[in-house]
Enzyme design. Sequence first.
Site, mmCIF file in Angstrom:
data_model
loop_
_atom_site.group_PDB
_atom_site.id
_atom_site.type_symbol
_atom_site.label_atom_id
_atom_site.label_comp_id
_atom_site.label_asym_id
_atom_site.label_seq_id
_atom_site.Cartn_x
_atom_site.Cartn_y
_atom_site.Cartn_z
ATOM 1 N N ARG A 171 0.820 -1.210 0.000
ATOM 2 C CA ARG A 171 0.000 0.000 0.000
ATOM 3 C C ARG A 171 0.861 1.271 0.000
ATOM 4 O O ARG A 171 0.371 2.333 -0.290
ATOM 5 C CB ARG A 171 -0.916 0.129 1.215
ATOM 6 C CG ARG A 171 -1.091 -1.033 2.027
ATOM 7 C CD ARG A 171 -1.860 -1.029 3.302
ATOM 8 N NE ARG A 171 -2.282 0.152 4.010
ATOM 9 C CZ ARG A 171 -3.541 0.370 4.342
ATOM 10 N NH1 ARG A 171 -4.471 -0.469 3.962
ATOM 11 N NH2 ARG A 171 -3.863 1.415 5.041
ATOM 12 N N ARG A 175 7.730 7.174 -4.959
ATOM 13 C CA ARG A 175 7.592 8.212 -5.992
ATOM 14 C C ARG A 175 8.924 8.852 -6.320
ATOM 15 O O ARG A 175 9.733 9.085 -5.427
ATOM 16 C CB ARG A 175 6.687 9.338 -5.493
ATOM 17 C CG ARG A 175 5.291 8.932 -5.267
ATOM 18 C CD ARG A 175 4.411 10.178 -5.258
ATOM 19 N NE ARG A 175 3.138 9.785 -4.697
ATOM 20 C CZ ARG A 175 2.738 10.124 -3.486
ATOM 21 N NH1 ARG A 175 3.489 10.891 -2.732
ATOM 22 N NH2 ARG A 175 1.583 9.703 -3.046
ATOM 23 N N ARG A 248 -3.926 -7.547 15.952
ATOM 24 C CA ARG A 248 -2.997 -6.699 16.680
ATOM 25 C C ARG A 248 -3.832 -5.664 17.392
ATOM 26 O O ARG A 248 -4.808 -5.148 16.831
ATOM 27 C CB ARG A 248 -2.037 -5.975 15.724
ATOM 28 C CG ARG A 248 -0.850 -6.744 15.342
ATOM 29 C CD ARG A 248 -0.053 -7.269 16.478
ATOM 30 N NE ARG A 248 0.992 -6.351 16.965
ATOM 31 C CZ ARG A 248 1.705 -6.598 18.047
ATOM 32 N NH1 ARG A 248 1.472 -7.679 18.783
ATOM 33 N NH2 ARG A 248 2.652 -5.766 18.405
ATOM 34 N N ARG A 279 3.752 5.652 16.456
ATOM 35 C CA ARG A 279 3.426 6.971 15.914
ATOM 36 C C ARG A 279 3.093 7.929 17.038
ATOM 37 O O ARG A 279 2.579 7.517 18.083
ATOM 38 C CB ARG A 279 2.162 6.935 15.050
ATOM 39 C CG ARG A 279 2.163 5.962 13.944
ATOM 40 C CD ARG A 279 0.983 6.212 13.024
ATOM 41 N NE ARG A 279 -0.085 5.254 13.234
ATOM 42 C CZ ARG A 279 -0.814 4.721 12.250
ATOM 43 N NH1 ARG A 279 -0.604 5.062 11.015
ATOM 44 N NH2 ARG A 279 -1.764 3.862 12.516
ATOM 45 N N GLU A 299 1.015 5.954 20.057
ATOM 46 C CA GLU A 299 0.338 4.703 19.683
ATOM 47 C C GLU A 299 1.287 3.524 19.923
ATOM 48 O O GLU A 299 2.319 3.423 19.270
ATOM 49 C CB GLU A 299 -0.013 4.819 18.193
ATOM 50 C CG GLU A 299 -1.164 3.977 17.755
ATOM 51 C CD GLU A 299 -1.570 4.318 16.320
ATOM 52 O OE1 GLU A 299 -1.984 5.460 16.036
ATOM 53 O OE2 GLU A 299 -1.439 3.427 15.463
ATOM 54 N N TYR A 346 -8.501 -5.965 6.274
ATOM 55 C CA TYR A 346 -7.805 -4.696 6.489
ATOM 56 C C TYR A 346 -8.454 -3.658 5.570
ATOM 57 O O TYR A 346 -7.962 -3.378 4.490
ATOM 58 C CB TYR A 346 -6.345 -4.951 6.120
ATOM 59 C CG TYR A 346 -5.295 -3.958 6.551
ATOM 60 C CD1 TYR A 346 -4.926 -3.834 7.878
ATOM 61 C CD2 TYR A 346 -4.618 -3.186 5.612
ATOM 62 C CE1 TYR A 346 -3.916 -2.953 8.251
ATOM 63 C CE2 TYR A 346 -3.612 -2.314 5.972
ATOM 64 C CZ TYR A 346 -3.271 -2.199 7.290
ATOM 65 O OH TYR A 346 -2.271 -1.336 7.657
ATOM 66 N N ASP A 348 -10.021 0.066 4.472
ATOM 67 C CA ASP A 348 -10.040 1.506 4.719
ATOM 68 C C ASP A 348 -11.482 1.990 4.727
ATOM 69 O O ASP A 348 -12.381 1.286 4.258
ATOM 70 C CB ASP A 348 -9.254 2.232 3.613
ATOM 71 C CG ASP A 348 -7.773 2.320 3.938
ATOM 72 O OD1 ASP A 348 -7.439 2.327 5.133
ATOM 73 O OD2 ASP A 348 -6.975 2.373 2.993
#
Length: 364
Positions: A171, A175, A248, A279, A299, A346, A348
């Site tokens: 994911r 670039r 998790r 994070r 987190e 998983y 979004d």
Amino acid sequence: MQYDYLIVGAGLFGAVCAHELHKKGKCVLVLEKREHVGGNIYTENQDGIQVHKYGAHIFHTSDRDIWNYVNSFVEFNRFTNSPLALHQGKLYNLPFNMNTFYQLWGVKTPAEAMAKIEEQRSEMAGKEPVNLEEQAISLVGRDIYEKLIKGYTEKQWGRKATELPAFIIRRLPVRFTFDNNYFSDKYQGVPIGGYTKLVEKMLDGIEVRSGQDYLTQRGYYRSLAKKVIYTGPIDEYFNYCHGQLEYRSLRFEHERFEVDNYQGNAVINYTESEVPFTRVIEHKHFDSVDTPHTIVTREYPTEWKLGDEPYYPVNDDKNMEVFKKYRELAKNEDVIFGGRLAEYKYYDMHQVIRSALNYTKDIV
Ligand code: FAD
Ligand code: UDP
């Protein structure tokens, strides 16, 4: 039977189904075991700052219909996620782009960066990646893997990168432009006023009973409605008869500081294994609110055990085998299983909405 539909769970999947069915004239009851609606996208207003209580959520999609759909409930701002990664005292831009390559190797042009990445990836030449480590190396090479991926991933998943499925890392974009936008989607933002407002708008005019666990009162609630949509964990629904699916979990440590700007960005990832959290989120940067204080969340990924909040499904081969058995059982049940827990996926937010809309569109 009082209701046409009983929807178990007031998360995004449940809320979209409830809204669409209500719109079609169905009589709907939503049950939610938590004391609030929204599931994991729930946000709480703390002195003007929308705190993402179950982890940072950024809405992104390339599907214009989905973007228009969410914007029909609340206006979204133009937040663009551009997280940074901190590794051994040095900051790097994410996702992996020309800024990152410059910070790592001093390369200044796409041609120089490509040559460097080619050299870095050469150890995987001709090999098909079979796990996350190999996938990461074949995508961006060993330097980035060691500094920005390995530590973060192993903390996040509590497993060696060599034991994790490759798809998790696919994911992340790579670039050759100086573009720090984490997502490649056309549309991106956060609802002005928070995600709770979005879900409350979806549930407007619909009966919601919170603090109610369907599974502990299954007989009673089942008797109230003609059909059931269940968005909780599929293994729990079947009393773990084929064993527990693994997740998790996360522990969130929220802290308030009396400063107006703590870290200068909404998201900073801590990619080394020695730091126990993954994070640090500074919520006010999601909607640039002007307050003299700030709220920050660290987190910490944790091993999931029964009774903990299941956040991320661990979609490895072992768990997928177990999930398939539950999916077979589900086929014989007169219940619709949807959303990230019931489908053990998983997902979004935009995908959850699409899936709920697909399900409800053919219902007359
Ligand atoms: P949930 O939100 O889990 O809702 C299910 C609901 O059912 C819950 O409220 C639960 O309490 C309730 N429930 C369960 N069992 C019962 C029961 N027996 N009785 C009554 N109620 C029950 N997606 C993005 O698009 N962008 C992001 O930036 C993003 N960040 C994320 C960060 C984190 C840390 C996590 C964990 C996820 C993130 N996601 C993100 C994914 C997003 O959270 C999910 O796609 C979405 O919330 C799934 O909605 P859902 O309704 O399927 O599940
Ligand atoms: N990842 C990483 N380093 C980072 C950010 C992400 O190695 O700084 C890896 C990690 O394995 C993670 C995956 O990429 O699980 C997907 O990241 P994403 O930010 O999409 O995860 P989410 O927001 O869903 O937790």
